[in-house]
Design an enzyme around this catalytic site. Structure first.
Site, PDB file in Angstrom:
ATOM      1  N   LYS A 153      10.616 -61.463  39.301  1.00  0.00           N
ATOM      2  CA  LYS A 153      12.037 -61.820  39.444  1.00  0.00           C
ATOM      3  C   LYS A 153      12.909 -60.948  38.535  1.00  0.00           C
ATOM      4  N   CYS A 197      16.565 -81.619  34.233  1.00  0.00           N
ATOM      5  CA  CYS A 197      15.577 -80.644  33.769  1.00  0.00           C
ATOM      6  C   CYS A 197      15.052 -80.953  32.364  1.00  0.00           C
ATOM      7  N   MET A 198      15.939 -80.887  31.366  1.00  0.00           N
ATOM      8  CA  MET A 198      15.484 -80.995  29.986  1.00  0.00           C
ATOM      9  C   MET A 198      15.877 -82.304  29.308  1.00  0.00           C
ATOM     10  N   MET A 241       8.348 -79.634  33.811  1.00  0.00           N
ATOM     11  CA  MET A 241       8.922 -80.689  34.642  1.00  0.00           C
ATOM     12  C   MET A 241       7.947 -81.786  35.075  1.00  0.00           C
ATOM     13  N   GLY A 282      13.463 -74.823  30.982  1.00  0.00           N
ATOM     14  CA  GLY A 282      13.552 -74.289  32.339  1.00  0.00           C
ATOM     15  C   GLY A 282      14.505 -73.121  32.461  1.00  0.00           C
ATOM     16  N   GLN A 283      15.782 -73.394  32.183  1.00  0.00           N
ATOM     17  CA  GLN A 283      16.800 -72.387  32.464  1.00  0.00           C
ATOM     18  C   GLN A 283      17.080 -71.512  31.240  1.00  0.00           C
TER      19      GLN A 283
HETATM   20  N1  MGD Z   1      13.121 -81.339  44.508  1.00  0.00           N
HETATM   21  C1  MGD Z   1      13.420 -80.824  43.319  1.00  0.00           C
HETATM   22  N2  MGD Z   1      14.698 -80.643  42.968  1.00  0.00           N
HETATM   23  C2  MGD Z   1      14.995 -80.141  41.738  1.00  0.00           C
HETATM   24  C3  MGD Z   1      13.970 -79.815  40.833  1.00  0.00           C
HETATM   25  C4  MGD Z   1      12.618 -80.014  41.225  1.00  0.00           C
HETATM   26  O1  MGD Z   1      11.665 -79.748  40.476  1.00  0.00           O
HETATM   27  N3  MGD Z   1      12.391 -80.535  42.468  1.00  0.00           N
HETATM   28  N4  MGD Z   1      14.294 -79.298  39.611  1.00  0.00           N
HETATM   29  C5  MGD Z   1      15.618 -79.568  39.046  1.00  0.00           C
HETATM   30  C6  MGD Z   1      15.856 -78.602  37.965  1.00  0.00           C
HETATM   31  S1  MGD Z   1      14.740 -78.620  36.681  1.00  0.00           S
HETATM   32  C7  MGD Z   1      16.878 -77.734  37.959  1.00  0.00           C
HETATM   33  S2  MGD Z   1      17.157 -76.780  36.575  1.00  0.00           S
HETATM   34  C8  MGD Z   1      17.847 -77.696  39.080  1.00  0.00           C
HETATM   35  C9  MGD Z   1      18.401 -76.316  39.415  1.00  0.00           C
HETATM   36  O2  MGD Z   1      19.297 -76.465  40.466  1.00  0.00           O
HETATM   37  P1  MGD Z   1      20.641 -75.646  40.618  1.00  0.00           P
HETATM   38  O3  MGD Z   1      21.279 -75.395  39.328  1.00  0.00           O
HETATM   39  O4  MGD Z   1      21.463 -76.368  41.628  1.00  0.00           O
HETATM   40  O5  MGD Z   1      20.064 -74.325  41.287  1.00  0.00           O
HETATM   41  P2  MGD Z   1      20.394 -72.796  41.118  1.00  0.00           P
HETATM   42  O6  MGD Z   1      19.919 -72.121  42.349  1.00  0.00           O
HETATM   43  O7  MGD Z   1      19.851 -72.306  39.841  1.00  0.00           O
HETATM   44  O8  MGD Z   1      21.977 -72.786  41.077  1.00  0.00           O
HETATM   45  C10 MGD Z   1      22.720 -71.918  40.280  1.00  0.00           C
HETATM   46  C11 MGD Z   1      23.920 -71.457  41.089  1.00  0.00           C
HETATM   47  O9  MGD Z   1      24.781 -70.692  40.262  1.00  0.00           O
HETATM   48  C12 MGD Z   1      25.211 -69.532  40.980  1.00  0.00           C
HETATM   49  N5  MGD Z   1      25.535 -68.528  39.958  1.00  0.00           N
HETATM   50  C13 MGD Z   1      24.772 -67.542  39.464  1.00  0.00           C
HETATM   51  N6  MGD Z   1      25.387 -66.920  38.444  1.00  0.00           N
HETATM   52  C14 MGD Z   1      26.601 -67.509  38.298  1.00  0.00           C
HETATM   53  C15 MGD Z   1      27.680 -67.318  37.395  1.00  0.00           C
HETATM   54  O10 MGD Z   1      27.641 -66.470  36.510  1.00  0.00           O
HETATM   55  N7  MGD Z   1      28.749 -68.152  37.528  1.00  0.00           N
HETATM   56  C16 MGD Z   1      28.798 -69.106  38.489  1.00  0.00           C
HETATM   57  N8  MGD Z   1      29.873 -69.891  38.539  1.00  0.00           N
HETATM   58  N9  MGD Z   1      27.797 -69.295  39.364  1.00  0.00           N
HETATM   59  C17 MGD Z   1      26.702 -68.523  39.263  1.00  0.00           C
HETATM   60  C18 MGD Z   1      24.034 -69.195  41.844  1.00  0.00           C
HETATM   61  O11 MGD Z   1      24.440 -68.424  42.946  1.00  0.00           O
HETATM   62  C19 MGD Z   1      23.506 -70.576  42.241  1.00  0.00           C
HETATM   63  O12 MGD Z   1      24.077 -71.057  43.424  1.00  0.00           O
HETATM   64  O13 MGD Z   1      17.202 -78.208  40.243  1.00  0.00           O
HETATM   65  C20 MGD Z   1      16.737 -79.534  40.080  1.00  0.00           C
HETATM   66  N10 MGD Z   1      16.302 -79.995  41.390  1.00  0.00           N
HETATM   67  N1  MGD Z   2       9.525 -68.858  39.554  1.00  0.00           N
HETATM   68  C1  MGD Z   2      10.352 -69.759  39.017  1.00  0.00           C
HETATM   69  N2  MGD Z   2      10.294 -69.984  37.688  1.00  0.00           N
HETATM   70  C2  MGD Z   2      11.109 -70.908  37.156  1.00  0.00           C
HETATM   71  C3  MGD Z   2      12.053 -71.618  37.942  1.00  0.00           C
HETATM   72  C4  MGD Z   2      12.104 -71.333  39.334  1.00  0.00           C
HETATM   73  O1  MGD Z   2      12.910 -71.905  40.090  1.00  0.00           O
HETATM   74  N3  MGD Z   2      11.230 -70.410  39.821  1.00  0.00           N
HETATM   75  N4  MGD Z   2      12.850 -72.551  37.367  1.00  0.00           N
HETATM   76  C5  MGD Z   2      12.901 -72.689  35.928  1.00  0.00           C
HETATM   77  C6  MGD Z   2      13.238 -74.081  35.617  1.00  0.00           C
HETATM   78  S1  MGD Z   2      14.890 -74.521  35.558  1.00  0.00           S
HETATM   79  C7  MGD Z   2      12.295 -75.001  35.316  1.00  0.00           C
HETATM   80  S2  MGD Z   2      12.773 -76.586  34.939  1.00  0.00           S
HETATM   81  C8  MGD Z   2      10.879 -74.641  35.179  1.00  0.00           C
HETATM   82  C9  MGD Z   2       9.934 -75.628  35.885  1.00  0.00           C
HETATM   83  O2  MGD Z   2       8.639 -75.264  35.580  1.00  0.00           O
HETATM   84  P1  MGD Z   2       7.390 -76.196  35.931  1.00  0.00           P
HETATM   85  O3  MGD Z   2       7.617 -77.574  35.497  1.00  0.00           O
HETATM   86  O4  MGD Z   2       6.180 -75.508  35.432  1.00  0.00           O
HETATM   87  O5  MGD Z   2       7.391 -76.134  37.530  1.00  0.00           O
HETATM   88  P2  MGD Z   2       7.275 -77.189  38.713  1.00  0.00           P
HETATM   89  O6  MGD Z   2       6.630 -76.435  39.818  1.00  0.00           O
HETATM   90  O7  MGD Z   2       8.586 -77.814  38.984  1.00  0.00           O
HETATM   91  O8  MGD Z   2       6.314 -78.374  38.221  1.00  0.00           O
HETATM   92  C10 MGD Z   2       5.152 -78.159  37.468  1.00  0.00           C
HETATM   93  C11 MGD Z   2       4.012 -79.045  37.825  1.00  0.00           C
HETATM   94  O9  MGD Z   2       4.284 -80.421  37.588  1.00  0.00           O
HETATM   95  C12 MGD Z   2       3.210 -81.076  38.191  1.00  0.00           C
HETATM   96  N5  MGD Z   2       3.293 -82.539  38.281  1.00  0.00           N
HETATM   97  C13 MGD Z   2       3.615 -83.314  39.354  1.00  0.00           C
HETATM   98  N6  MGD Z   2       3.475 -84.624  39.053  1.00  0.00           N
HETATM   99  C14 MGD Z   2       3.035 -84.698  37.776  1.00  0.00           C
HETATM  100  C15 MGD Z   2       2.667 -85.774  36.907  1.00  0.00           C
HETATM  101  O10 MGD Z   2       2.713 -86.960  37.250  1.00  0.00           O
HETATM  102  N7  MGD Z   2       2.268 -85.456  35.639  1.00  0.00           N
HETATM  103  C16 MGD Z   2       2.170 -84.170  35.225  1.00  0.00           C
HETATM  104  N8  MGD Z   2       1.761 -83.953  33.973  1.00  0.00           N
HETATM  105  N9  MGD Z   2       2.469 -83.133  36.042  1.00  0.00           N
HETATM  106  C17 MGD Z   2       2.916 -83.387  37.296  1.00  0.00           C
HETATM  107  C18 MGD Z   2       3.111 -80.406  39.549  1.00  0.00           C
HETATM  108  O11 MGD Z   2       1.793 -80.478  40.005  1.00  0.00           O
HETATM  109  C19 MGD Z   2       3.581 -78.986  39.274  1.00  0.00           C
HETATM  110  O12 MGD Z   2       2.542 -78.060  39.471  1.00  0.00           O
HETATM  111  O13 MGD Z   2      10.651 -73.364  35.721  1.00  0.00           O
HETATM  112  C20 MGD Z   2      11.559 -72.364  35.297  1.00  0.00           C
HETATM  113  N10 MGD Z   2      11.023 -71.154  35.821  1.00  0.00           N
HETATM  114  S1  SF4 Z   3      12.808 -64.464  31.630  1.00  0.00           S
HETATM  115 FE1  SF4 Z   3      11.429 -65.590  32.996  1.00  0.00          FE
HETATM  116  S2  SF4 Z   3      12.121 -65.018  35.048  1.00  0.00           S
HETATM  117 FE2  SF4 Z   3      12.945 -63.450  33.630  1.00  0.00          FE
HETATM  118  S3  SF4 Z   3      11.406 -61.822  33.598  1.00  0.00           S
HETATM  119 FE3  SF4 Z   3      10.954 -63.217  31.901  1.00  0.00          FE
HETATM  120  S4  SF4 Z   3       9.403 -64.599  32.764  1.00  0.00           S
HETATM  121 FE4  SF4 Z   3      10.432 -63.618  34.509  1.00  0.00          FE
HETATM  122 MO    MO Z   4      15.091 -76.796  35.318  1.00  0.00          MO
END
Ligand code: MGD
Ligand code: MGD
Ligand code: SF4
Ligand code: MO
Length: 756
Positions: free
Chosen positions: A86, A175-176, A343, A380-381
């Site tokens: 990425k 998320c956090m 997560m 996460g972020q």
């Molecule tokens: N089913 C399911 N849903 C989840 C989760 C999951 O595990 N499962 N995880 C949750 C978690 S941990 C997270 S963090 C959220 C993430 O969910 P979101 O925050 O809704 O997802 P993103 O795609 O990161 O959205 C960021 C947006 O900001 C825009 N953007 C990029 N740069 C800029 C900028 O500089 N300014 C502005 N104004 N916009 C910008 C991008 O185009 C994008 O649309 O999703 C949550 N939802």
């Molecule tokens: N490539 C990529 N990297 C990312 C992101 C992305 O969108 N893409 N998003 C970023 C963000 S904002 C976040 S929050 C992180 C998320 O990072 P992770 O949390 O590592 O990712 P997820 O795939 O949401 O979930 C991780 C695991 O939680 C496990 N899980 C499900 N149920 C349970 C349970 O009951 N107990 C336990 N212990 N585990 C369970 C699932 O099996 C899954 O494999 O990644 C960050 N990095």
């Molecule tokens: S900050 Fe995360 S998404 Fe970006 S290059 Fe490093 S490991 Fe990949």
């Molecule tokens: Mo997240």
């Protein structure tokens, strides 16, 4: 062992096998790779990756006002030149065809281009009208861990300090939040005490609820490097789904979803029963509590009797021996143990407690506060820490880990903001789910959204999308259409990443600077500029007109951090250095490697050794937290567990990674992961459509039986990325929240599975 670039790269091959392509640096640079198709005269400038919370350093190659290439920053200690796929293609997100280039106003159901004056005046006047009629709590802001710190600081002040509402939330609540609540209950202060350097000193890695290989790939390559080059380094993985971390693990604990709370308590039970605890550390540095209040060690031991390995085995589906073995490995004397989670732990109605229980294991064994031994929450972020947790942009927080409920805190903040403390509400604002519920039931009439896509990412999305459609919704976005912009009334085009300057704070307290290197397309503006303009047009200009640069904003914010043990460095240093880890007690201090322990932490003396100074008595709390399980469990009607997650190549709602051809080629289609035995029982073959139904919605996706992850029997997993309106994973997910953190349980609910 010190991490060198050479052994870092050695690890790349191993990590690549488990994590998919990790690119070594240099390939894009003409000097290092003569075959590179990039011009030789690019100007390379240091910046930070805008995706995950690791905060890898990138070198950005520009020419003639355009970013043409990216390479890993070899001087950045976070990644030493490595990037995941990425990061490698980061620049391509700037040049997508669907960049939003002008403000847009929805008229008769259709978006029409508008001038900045028209759009901003409309937003300012509507917000003012609503505030005048229904009060400040009728408006709200929803931001992001991808905001820059200066953005979050300014908008927090606008809403909390000037408008007078604490309805300021952000996607870190998805998320956090459970990690925040976990850290503050156990240690009295938020954020990890350990750091990424601990990876190279750890002997045992306990990884749970984290697909580190795909979601924090550069951390994973550091872990694999440590495993391959260190002596007798072990990895324990505890996750209900088998993923790439399992391939390198010495021990896999595939428990029944949601039962890890019982597992962690059982590990504590074994640690004490087998005398693997550190009695001296416990008596010096900890106190004990259950959900009613303080208890003593004996009472805690008695609580653990419900979690003997045999009893926990019956709950988790693991064997008693596996649990004993994991506890012994975790607690082994003279070994350094590092726990990481994301997560799978936080996105749970028991998420705060799960965080507490992971801290317990380190406190009981004293494996904390020294190199290689630490509980290390992975963020996460990219700036969930730097911009939201530190700036205090959630509905209960104020800058530098202050809280709105504390009068002294409000006064301190108002003094620096130059605002009237009486304007500030002492009441926590609505938390995220309630704020969006407020849009549905009309309590909240307007919302300003920046850098997040809640129309896609909220749980039980269909319900909340209706509220977003109904309210006066203003979305600051880089692209259009998205699942959120389609619901908006006004769209404001955003400059992104190196089209603006600002600060990000990563997972190990490292504050880093992103420079502005190119102009944004069309009329897109930085989020800070937009917030300042809005403030001015709402009649609050005098509180904001001194913010003539992001540096000025930072230096003001820094005053609020001063003396809080979260002290930050002058802006000029971040421009030069590869980040500085707080606390930074004096302007020229090198930054703090580990908190709470001597000699790293400047606030702890040699005599104290370790001091959890977030608590008045300097002691961390070991919590007796019982296992309760998910809010919604499988039953006769909905017999499977449903969970959601991520893949390496894509970022959340795919507005960015979906525009990068290389990433789309790698992972073009979406699917439901099933265990092969479940699929066979249901007569489902690989690729067959599967209909998934929860109490909230239905989606149909092809079955994938040999995906990168294999859920255990009785569990189905879908990625959150797919943005097709009838395929959103979040049509199915549960919006039940953790009582303390208010974080929703994306990871667990009950689903019906049928051949589609
Ligand atoms: N089913 C399911 N849903 C989840 C989760 C999951 O595990 N499962 N995880 C949750 C978690 S941990 C997270 S963090 C959220 C993430 O969910 P979101 O925050 O809704 O997802 P993103 O795609 O990161 O959205 C960021 C947006 O900001 C825009 N953007 C990029 N740069 C800029 C900028 O500089 N300014 C502005 N104004 N916009 C910008 C991008 O185009 C994008 O649309 O999703 C949550 N939802
Ligand atoms: N490539 C990529 N990297 C990312 C992101 C992305 O969108 N893409 N998003 C970023 C963000 S904002 C976040 S929050 C992180 C998320 O990072 P992770 O949390 O590592 O990712 P997820 O795939 O949401 O979930 C991780 C695991 O939680 C496990 N899980 C499900 N149920 C349970 C349970 O009951 N107990 C336990 N212990 N585990 C369970 C699932 O099996 C899954 O494999 O990644 C960050 N990095
Ligand atoms: S900050 Fe995360 S998404 Fe970006 S290059 Fe490093 S490991 Fe990949
Ligand atoms: Mo997240």
């Amino acid at each position: 062992m010190q991490l060198t670039r050479r052994n870092f790269l050695q690890a790349t091959a191993a990590a690549a096998a488990t994590a998919a392509a990790l690119s070594a640096t240099g390939c894009a640079d003409k000097k290092a790779n003569p075959k590179s198709d990039l011009p030789a005269d690019l100007e390379w400038t240091k910046a930070v990756c805008r995706y995950c919370g690791i905060g890898c350093g990138v070198m950005v190659g520009t020419k003639d006002g355009k970013v043409l290439g990216i390479k890993g920053d070899q001087e950045n200690p976070v990644n030493k030149g490595l990037l995941c796929v990425k990061g490698w293609y980061l620049h391509k997100i700037l040049y997508a065809e669907d960049r939003l280039k002008t403000p847009m106003i929805k008229k008769d159901g259709k978006f029409v281009p508008a001038t900045w004056d028209e759009a901003l005046d409309l937003v300012a006047s509507r917000f003012k009208e609503i505030i005048a009629k229904d009060g400040p709590d009728a408006v709200s802001y929803y931001g992001s861990g991808q905001n820059m710190a200066e953005e979050a600081y300014v908008v927090n002040k606008l809403f909390k300090g000037v408008i007078g509402t604490n309805n300021v939330e952000g996607n870190p609540r998805t998320c956090m939040a459970s990690a925040v609540a976990g850290h503050t209950t156990t240690f009295g202060k938020d954020e990890p005490m350990g750091c990424l350097d601990d990876i190279e000193a750890a002997d045992v890695f306990f990884i749970t609820g984290s697909n580190t290989a795909e979601c924090h790939p550069v951390v994973w390559s550091r872990i694999t490097n440590r495993k391959l080059t260190g002596k007798d380094v072990k990895i324990i993985v505890a996750d209900p789904r088998r993923h790439r971390v399992h391939e390198m693990a010495d021990m896999s604990l595939e428990f029944i979803p949601g039962t890890d709370i019982a597992l962690f308590n059982a590990m504590a039970q074994v640690i004490i029963a087998e005398n693997l605890h550190d009695a001296n550390f416990i008596s010096k540095h900890t106190t004990f509590q259950n959900n009613e209040g303080p208890i003593d060690f004996e009472k805690y031991k008695a609580f653990l009797q419900d979690y003997t390995p045999e009893k926990a085995a019956a709950v988790t589906g693991l064997t008693a021996d596996q649990i004993r073995e994991a506890a012994r490995l975790f607690a082994a004397k003279d070994k350094q143990t590092m726990t990481m989670w994301t997560m799978g732990i936080n996105q749970r109605v028991q998420g705060t407690w799960a965080n507490n229980l992971l801290f317990n294991l380190h406190l009981l064994t004293g494996k904390i506060g020294r190199p290689g031994s630490t509980p290390f929450s992975l963020t996460g972020q990219p700036s969930a820490c730097g911009s939201i947790r530190e700036v205090g942009a959630l509905s209960h927080l104020l800058p530098a880990h202050r809280v709105v409920a504390n009068e002294a805190h409000r006064k301190e903040v108002a003094a620096v903001w130059g605002t009237d403390p009486a304007k500030m509400s002492p009441k926590n604002g609505l938390h995220m789910m309630d704020m969006f519920k407020g849009l549905v039931d009309g309590r909240v009439k307007a919302m300003l959204i920046s850098t997040t896509n809640p129309g896609h990412s909220l749980p039980n999305a269909d319900f909340y999308r209706k509220g977003m459609e109904k309210a006066f919704l203003v979305v600051i976005e880089a692209y259009h259409p998205t699942r959120t912009t389609e619901l908006a009334d006004v769209l404001l085009p955003a400059a992104m990443w190196v089209e603006k300057e600002g600060i990000y704070g990563n997972t190990d307290r490292r504050t880093q600077y992103i420079p502005k290197l190119v102009n944004a397309p069309g009329e897109a503006k930085s989020d800070v500029w937009i917030f300042l303009e809005l403030a001015k047009r709402m009649g609050f200009g005098k509180f904001f007109e001194h913010y003539t640069s992001t540096e000025v904003i930072w230096e003001e914010y820094r005053k609020l951090a001063k003396g809080t043990k979260m002290d930050l460095a002058p802006y000029a240093r971040y421009k030069k250095e590869r980040g500085v880890r707080w606390p930074v007690p004096t302007d020229d201090h090198a930054g703090t490697v580990r908190r709470y322990s001597y000699p790293d932490d400047p606030f702890v003396t040699k005599e104290e050794g370790i001091k959890f100074y977030g608590k008045p008595d300097g002691k961390a709390v070991v919590f007796a937290r019982p296992f309760q399980g998910a809010a919604e469990k499988p039953d006769a009607d909905y017999p499977f567990w449903f969970s959601t997650g991520r893949v390496l190549e894509h970022w959340h709602t795919m507005t960015m990674t979906g525009k990068v051809p290389e990433l789309m080629r790698a992972t073009p289609d979406w699917y439901a992961e099933l265990h092969p035995e479940d699929a066979a029982k249901l007569g489902i073959a690989d690729g067959d459509p599967v209909k998934l139904t929860t109490r909230r919605g239905t989606i149909t996706l092809p079955a994938k039986l040999k995906a990168r992850g294999i859920p255990q029997k009785g569990m189905v997993m879908v990625m959150m990325h797919d943005d097709r309106i009838d395929k959103l994973a979040n049509l199915l997910t549960n919006d039940a929240v953790d009582a303390a953190s208010k974080q929703p349980e994306y990871k667990l609910c009950a689903v019906k599975v049928a051949k589609g």
